[in-house]
Motif scaffolding. Structure first.
Motif, short mmCIF file in Angstrom:
data_model
loop_
_atom_site.label_atom_id
_atom_site.label_comp_id
_atom_site.label_asym_id
_atom_site.label_seq_id
_atom_site.Cartn_x
_atom_site.Cartn_y
_atom_site.Cartn_z
N SER A 236 39.51 -12.98 -16.46
CA SER A 236 38.43 -14.04 -16.96
C SER A 236 38.88 -14.49 -18.59
N ASP A 237 39.96 -13.59 -19.20
CA ASP A 237 40.36 -14.27 -20.46
C ASP A 237 41.70 -14.90 -20.44
N THR A 347 46.39 -11.95 -18.48
CA THR A 347 45.36 -11.55 -19.31
C THR A 347 45.58 -11.56 -20.84
N ASN A 348 44.80 -11.82 -21.79
CA ASN A 348 44.77 -11.38 -23.11
C ASN A 348 43.93 -10.23 -23.63
N SER A 349 43.59 -9.54 -22.44
CA SER A 349 42.84 -8.30 -22.85
C SER A 349 43.77 -7.07 -22.81
#
Length: 418
Positions: A236-237, A347-349
């Motif tokens: 999502s990110d 992702t960036n998470s």
């Protein structure tokens, strides 16, 4: 000579050569690899002529463009094969490396060293570069090799084999170090799979049919190399520009190889924004998209994805797409359909990336990078003999160390067991 006797003779010759190869000086092996690289360059014209015959035959039989790409050699690819030989020559020799030494209370000194597996049989399909990569890694790790390539590349493989084998023998390797079975009938494979007396391990490289046949029918131990139903999951990110670049590379750079992406999973919160632009890019590159109902709503030109589409390795410009509600659903999908080859998350998470790394049970798991890097050369192994998707005794790209086993050496001064 009948097929049975022919295959046995090849395996026997290789087994005899393995005895000498296992104790050969590193410099002799390295010089042979360099000589093989030079021979490929010097015989480039004849290799390309032989390859052109195989390519023309493949076109006549309706072989897909992607598979023809796997089969095709050119000056750049032959140079790459030669560079692979030189890279393997430059790597440390694992044979004789001491991996442990300890003293027991009775003063026995026990050591553990790396030794060759012995004689390795490679059964492979349409990639002539396997002939070179397999020979390079086997010889450097002190193993002899019996090669049996597929009918699609028979002319290419024979010319490449003759080139490197002649160079290896002239450089001081024993005859039989590299053997090639030029019989394309399946019977030759069936015989090879039963030669426990001469072959120490078999490594099949190719499609699911070949691999399953060898795994299910061989009495010789098998290292199972990978059918690659590889996944990329866009969280999502995710950085969507990065995600598009990775997906295009993973799917289209060389779609007929096992580390190409076959299934794309996209989080529902970014699907509406991400899929239209990605879809247009992929469509322009000739990729056929097969998707779930939500994918089809966003991309009306997408074909419906069947259960089989999420299971198989396309090896072509076809992509299965699914919109998922969460990271959990993505992980569940990969668990259900993965062949345990290579999977990636964009992702960036940090939290999401760590969950993905821990919970995905595949031989190579990526964060923000293309699955196309699952390759021996890209991992610094010089070349690879295959990508193992099993857990014993090797996993992932198999280089020199994966073609060795161990031997215990024990020094005593008269100890007896009481």
């Amino acid at each position: 000579m009948n097929i049975n006797d022919y295959v046995i003779e090849k395996a026997k010759n290789a087994s005899l050569a393995a005895r000498k190869l296992g104790t050969l000086d590193t410099n002799i092996k390295n010089n042979a690899l360099i000589a093989m690289a030079e021979a490929l360059k010097n015989n480039e014209e004849n290799i390309l002529k032989a390859n052109s015959i195989d390519v023309e035959n493949a076109k006549k039989t309706g072989t897909t463009t992607a598979l023809i790409d796997r089969l095709t050699l050119n000056e750049k690819r032959i140079a790459g094969m030669a560079d692979g030989l030189r890279s393997v020559a430059a790597l440390p020799d694992p044979i004789g490396e001491v991996t442990g030494m300890w003293k027991r209370p009775n003063n026995l000194n026990i050591g553990r060293i790396k030794v060759p597996l012995g004689t390795i049989g490679i059964i492979y399909e349409a990639r002539p570069n396997v002939t070179v990569d397999a020979a390079a890694l086997c010889l450097k790790s002190g193993n002899s090799v019996v090669l049996r390539g597929g009918s699609e590349a028979i002319n290419s493989n024979l010319e490449v084999y003759r080139t490197i084998n002649d160079a290896a023998i002239k450089a001081g390797l024993p005859e039989g170090s590299i053997e090639f079975i030029d019989i394309t009938e399946r019977e030759a494979v069936n015989i090879l799979m039963k030669l426990n007396k001469y072959i120490d391990v078999l490594i099949p490289r190719g499609g699911a049919g070949l691999i399953n046949n060898v795994v299910n029918n061989s009495t010789v131990p098998v290292i199972q190399t990978g059918v690659g139903n590889c996944h990329v999951y866009v969280h999502s990110d995710a950085d969507l520009e990065m995600a598009e670049n990775i997906i295009v590379n993973a799917k289209t750079q060389r779609p007929a190889v096992c580390n190409a992406m076959e299934t794309l999973l996209v989080h529902k919160s970014v699907a509406e924004e991400f899929l239209p632009k990605l879809g247009n890019t992929l469509k322009a590159l000739g990729v056929e998209i097969r998707g779930c109902s939500e994918t089809q709503r966003i991309l009306p030109y997408a074909k419906p994805a069947s259960e089989e589409d999420y299971e198989i390795e396309f090896l072509d410009l076809i992509l299965a797409v699914k919109v998922v509600d969460s990271l959990d659903e993505a992980l569940d999908h990969i668990y259900k359909y993965s062949t345990k080859h290579s999977e990636a998350i964009i992702t960036n998470s940090y939290e999401a990336s760590q969950r993905f790394l821990k919970e995905v049970d595949s031989s190579a798991v990526y964060v923000n990078a293309s699955t196309r890097f699952t390759d021996g050369g890209e991992f610094g192994f010089g070349a690879e003999i295959g990508i193992s998707t099993q857990k014993l005794h090797a996993r992932g790209p198999m280089g020199l160390n994966e073609l060795t086993t161990i031997k215990y050496i024990i020094y005593g001064d008269g100890q007896i067991r009481k």
